[in-house]
Design a protein around this motif. Structure first.
Motif: not given
Length: 89
Positions: A7-14
């Protein structure tokens, strides 16, 4: 890789995008926070002024942390005075 890491990896760009927007529009965001606080304070006839000021301060601090995630110093980290609370009527 655990679920939280995923989840952290997917939210990093945001987070990076929000940080950039906070850097570009910080003054407008803070003005909006102050304006919203003033309206709420007026609607509640000052009954919750202290709570509104506390929330406003926390919102501004959070916005500043987002705007300065690149390692630069800003308000709240000892390099500048903290933001002032919204004016009461």
């Amino acid at each position: 890789m655990g679920l939280l890491d995923s989840v952290k990896a997917k939210l990093s760009p945001a987070k990076d995008k929000v940080s950039g927007l906070a850097q570009q529009h910080g003054d407008r965001i803070q003005h909006g926070i102050d304006k919203a606080a003033k309206v709420v304070d007026e609607k509640t006839k000052g009954k919750y002024s202290g709570t509104i000021q506390t929330g406003t301060g926390k919102a501004k601090d959070a916005m500043e942390r987002l705007a300065h995630t690149d390692g630069t110093k800003g308000p709240g980290d000892g390099s500048a005075p903290p933001a002032s609370p919204p004016p009461t009527s």
